[in-house]
Design a protein around this motif. Structure first.
Motif, PDB file in Angstrom:
ATOM      1  N   GLU A 170       0.816  -1.222   0.000  1.00 37.06           N
ATOM      2  CA  GLU A 170       0.000   0.000   0.000  1.00 37.06           C
ATOM      3  C   GLU A 170       0.851   1.274   0.000  1.00 37.06           C
ATOM      4  O   GLU A 170       0.507   2.266  -0.645  1.00 37.06           O
ATOM      5  CB  GLU A 170      -0.956  -0.011   1.199  1.00 37.06           C
ATOM      6  CG  GLU A 170      -1.937   1.144   1.225  1.00 37.06           C
ATOM      7  CD  GLU A 170      -2.929   1.146   0.072  1.00 37.06           C
ATOM      8  OE1 GLU A 170      -3.242   2.263  -0.434  1.00 37.06           O
ATOM      9  OE2 GLU A 170      -3.397   0.072  -0.345  1.00 37.06           O
ATOM     10  N   ARG A 189       1.881   3.812  -2.970  1.00 30.36           N
ATOM     11  CA  ARG A 189       1.072   4.957  -3.429  1.00 30.36           C
ATOM     12  C   ARG A 189       1.760   6.291  -3.117  1.00 30.36           C
ATOM     13  O   ARG A 189       1.633   7.252  -3.865  1.00 30.36           O
ATOM     14  CB  ARG A 189      -0.317   4.927  -2.816  1.00 30.36           C
ATOM     15  CG  ARG A 189      -1.162   3.795  -3.324  1.00 30.36           C
ATOM     16  CD  ARG A 189      -2.580   3.865  -2.771  1.00 30.36           C
ATOM     17  NE  ARG A 189      -3.329   2.705  -3.152  1.00 30.36           N
ATOM     18  CZ  ARG A 189      -3.875   2.508  -4.341  1.00 30.36           C
ATOM     19  NH1 ARG A 189      -3.732   3.407  -5.280  1.00 30.36           N
ATOM     20  NH2 ARG A 189      -4.558   1.410  -4.599  1.00 30.36           N
ATOM     21  N   ASN A 246       2.408   8.850  -5.980  1.00 28.74           N
ATOM     22  CA  ASN A 246       1.835  10.201  -5.870  1.00 28.74           C
ATOM     23  C   ASN A 246       2.926  11.265  -6.009  1.00 28.74           C
ATOM     24  O   ASN A 246       2.722  12.282  -6.670  1.00 28.74           O
ATOM     25  CB  ASN A 246       1.083  10.375  -4.552  1.00 28.74           C
ATOM     26  CG  ASN A 246      -0.262   9.695  -4.567  1.00 28.74           C
ATOM     27  OD1 ASN A 246      -0.899   9.544  -5.609  1.00 28.74           O
ATOM     28  ND2 ASN A 246      -0.716   9.269  -3.404  1.00 28.74           N
ATOM     29  N   VAL A 306       3.804  11.580  -9.722  1.00 29.96           N
ATOM     30  CA  VAL A 306       2.764  12.300 -10.467  1.00 29.96           C
ATOM     31  C   VAL A 306       2.802  13.786 -10.127  1.00 29.96           C
ATOM     32  O   VAL A 306       2.773  14.643 -11.022  1.00 29.96           O
ATOM     33  CB  VAL A 306       1.368  11.696 -10.187  1.00 29.96           C
ATOM     34  CG1 VAL A 306       0.264  12.597 -10.699  1.00 29.96           C
ATOM     35  CG2 VAL A 306       1.263  10.317 -10.833  1.00 29.96           C
ATOM     36  N   ASP A 356      -4.177  -7.724  -9.015  1.00 32.70           N
ATOM     37  CA  ASP A 356      -3.831  -6.346  -8.637  1.00 32.70           C
ATOM     38  C   ASP A 356      -4.750  -5.881  -7.508  1.00 32.70           C
ATOM     39  O   ASP A 356      -5.647  -5.066  -7.702  1.00 32.70           O
ATOM     40  CB  ASP A 356      -3.935  -5.428  -9.857  1.00 32.70           C
ATOM     41  CG  ASP A 356      -3.555  -3.990  -9.553  1.00 32.70           C
ATOM     42  OD1 ASP A 356      -2.924  -3.729  -8.504  1.00 32.70           O
ATOM     43  OD2 ASP A 356      -3.896  -3.110 -10.369  1.00 32.70           O
ATOM     44  N   GLY A 398      -5.145  -2.126  -6.939  1.00 32.16           N
ATOM     45  CA  GLY A 398      -5.761  -1.320  -7.990  1.00 32.16           C
ATOM     46  C   GLY A 398      -4.787  -0.341  -8.635  1.00 32.16           C
ATOM     47  O   GLY A 398      -5.190   0.750  -9.046  1.00 32.16           O
ATOM     48  N   LEU A 399      -3.517  -0.733  -8.749  1.00 33.19           N
ATOM     49  CA  LEU A 399      -2.509   0.170  -9.307  1.00 33.19           C
ATOM     50  C   LEU A 399      -2.593   0.305 -10.821  1.00 33.19           C
ATOM     51  O   LEU A 399      -2.309   1.369 -11.364  1.00 33.19           O
ATOM     52  CB  LEU A 399      -1.104  -0.275  -8.909  1.00 33.19           C
ATOM     53  CG  LEU A 399      -0.770  -0.212  -7.427  1.00 33.19           C
ATOM     54  CD1 LEU A 399       0.670  -0.647  -7.202  1.00 33.19           C
ATOM     55  CD2 LEU A 399      -1.012   1.177  -6.853  1.00 33.19           C
ATOM     56  N   PRO A 419      -5.206   0.420 -13.051  1.00 27.96           N
ATOM     57  CA  PRO A 419      -6.062   1.509 -13.545  1.00 27.96           C
ATOM     58  C   PRO A 419      -5.562   2.888 -13.115  1.00 27.96           C
ATOM     59  O   PRO A 419      -5.684   3.863 -13.859  1.00 27.96           O
ATOM     60  CB  PRO A 419      -7.441   1.204 -12.951  1.00 27.96           C
ATOM     61  CG  PRO A 419      -7.306   0.020 -12.091  1.00 27.96           C
ATOM     62  CD  PRO A 419      -5.923  -0.531 -12.225  1.00 27.96           C
ATOM     63  N   TRP A 420      -4.966   2.982 -11.935  1.00 27.39           N
ATOM     64  CA  TRP A 420      -4.427   4.255 -11.455  1.00 27.39           C
ATOM     65  C   TRP A 420      -3.291   4.702 -12.366  1.00 27.39           C
ATOM     66  O   TRP A 420      -3.223   5.870 -12.775  1.00 27.39           O
ATOM     67  CB  TRP A 420      -3.947   4.097 -10.013  1.00 27.39           C
ATOM     68  CG  TRP A 420      -3.532   5.379  -9.375  1.00 27.39           C
ATOM     69  CD1 TRP A 420      -4.319   6.208  -8.625  1.00 27.39           C
ATOM     70  CD2 TRP A 420      -2.241   6.003  -9.429  1.00 27.39           C
ATOM     71  NE1 TRP A 420      -3.593   7.300  -8.214  1.00 27.39           N
ATOM     72  CE2 TRP A 420      -2.313   7.201  -8.699  1.00 27.39           C
ATOM     73  CE3 TRP A 420      -1.040   5.665 -10.029  1.00 27.39           C
ATOM     74  CZ2 TRP A 420      -1.230   8.050  -8.550  1.00 27.39           C
ATOM     75  CZ3 TRP A 420       0.042   6.513  -9.887  1.00 27.39           C
ATOM     76  CH2 TRP A 420      -0.064   7.697  -9.145  1.00 27.39           C
ATOM     77  N   LEU A 421      -2.366   3.783 -12.691  1.00 30.81           N
ATOM     78  CA  LEU A 421      -1.241   4.112 -13.565  1.00 30.81           C
ATOM     79  C   LEU A 421      -1.720   4.533 -14.949  1.00 30.81           C
ATOM     80  O   LEU A 421      -1.274   5.549 -15.498  1.00 30.81           O
ATOM     81  CB  LEU A 421      -0.280   2.927 -13.674  1.00 30.81           C
ATOM     82  CG  LEU A 421       0.563   2.652 -12.435  1.00 30.81           C
ATOM     83  CD1 LEU A 421       1.161   1.244 -12.485  1.00 30.81           C
ATOM     84  CD2 LEU A 421       1.648   3.701 -12.279  1.00 30.81           C
ATOM     85  N   GLY A 475      -4.592   5.709 -15.725  1.00 31.57           N
ATOM     86  CA  GLY A 475      -5.282   6.981 -15.574  1.00 31.57           C
ATOM     87  C   GLY A 475      -4.334   8.165 -15.450  1.00 31.57           C
ATOM     88  O   GLY A 475      -4.711   9.313 -15.695  1.00 31.57           O
ATOM     89  N   HIS A 476      -3.084   7.895 -15.088  1.00 33.74           N
ATOM     90  CA  HIS A 476      -2.064   8.946 -14.990  1.00 33.74           C
ATOM     91  C   HIS A 476      -1.091   8.882 -16.167  1.00 33.74           C
ATOM     92  O   HIS A 476       0.036   9.359 -16.075  1.00 33.74           O
ATOM     93  CB  HIS A 476      -1.334   8.858 -13.647  1.00 33.74           C
ATOM     94  CG  HIS A 476      -2.171   9.328 -12.513  1.00 33.74           C
ATOM     95  ND1 HIS A 476      -3.019   8.498 -11.810  1.00 33.74           N
ATOM     96  CD2 HIS A 476      -2.338  10.565 -11.978  1.00 33.74           C
ATOM     97  CE1 HIS A 476      -3.658   9.193 -10.883  1.00 33.74           C
ATOM     98  NE2 HIS A 476      -3.264  10.451 -10.959  1.00 33.74           N
TER      99      HIS A 476
END
Length: 164
Positions: free
Chosen positions: A82, A85, A89, A92, A115, A118-119, A121-123, A125-126
């Motif tokens: 965790e 992140r 962050n 980003v 996963d 949930g990394l 979709p986050w990656l 999305g960035h």
């Protein structure tokens, strides 16, 4: 055009993150205080800064490690927990281009992992470039993928130079 590139190798403990960097450099490498030279292709090199031991494993904040680092290309191990992140962050917020290679399964993993953080979709999305690679097989193909990505990114920004 983005000024800095973050290349992360993501995985569980003992997944092959350090092996990836050692293979990329052709020697045992560790986090240092200064940039180092990475050989690319055709006698070209580029300066990079390496964080070999993941900030998450060492309970450090990536921003503290990188705050005075001027290298345009950062290579970083990231542990799949965790706390990763915080590292992502920071990357980003610092407006890096992002390339992440997830070692899944990792060298010591029983099998491929879902996963759960949930990394992915986050990656995406960035606007990160993302690849999932098998850490149980030879590291050569995955290190060449990293070398090729860095070469293209650095060449487009005139960051490459003739190796000494």
């Amino acid at each position: 055009m983005v000024d800095r590139l973050f290349v992360g190798v993501l995985g569980n403990r003992n997944s092959g993150k350090s092996t990836t960097w050692n293979t990329l450099f052709g020697a045992t490498v560790r986090t240092g205080q200064n940039s180092r030279t990475l050989t690319l292709y055709g006698g070209e090199c580029v300066d990079v800064f390496l964080i070999s031991g993941s900030p998450e494993e060492r309970q450090l904040y990536a921003g503290d490690i990188l705050e005075n680092q001027n290298s345009r290309i950062i290579l970083c191990s990231m542990q799949y927990i965790e706390a990763v992140r915080l590292t992502l962050n920071y990357v980003v917020e610092s407006e890096f281009d992002i390339f992440v290679q997830w070692l899944n399964p990792g060298h010591s993993d029983v099998g491929e992992s879902f996963d759960r953080l949930g990394l992915l979709p986050w990656l995406i999305g960035h606007h990160a470039t993302f690849a999932m690679r098998d850490g149980k097989v030879s590291p050569q193909p995955r290190t060449e993928e990293i070398r090729q990505f860095i070469h293209g990114w650095a060449k487009a920004r005139n960051l490459t130079f003739q190796c000494p």
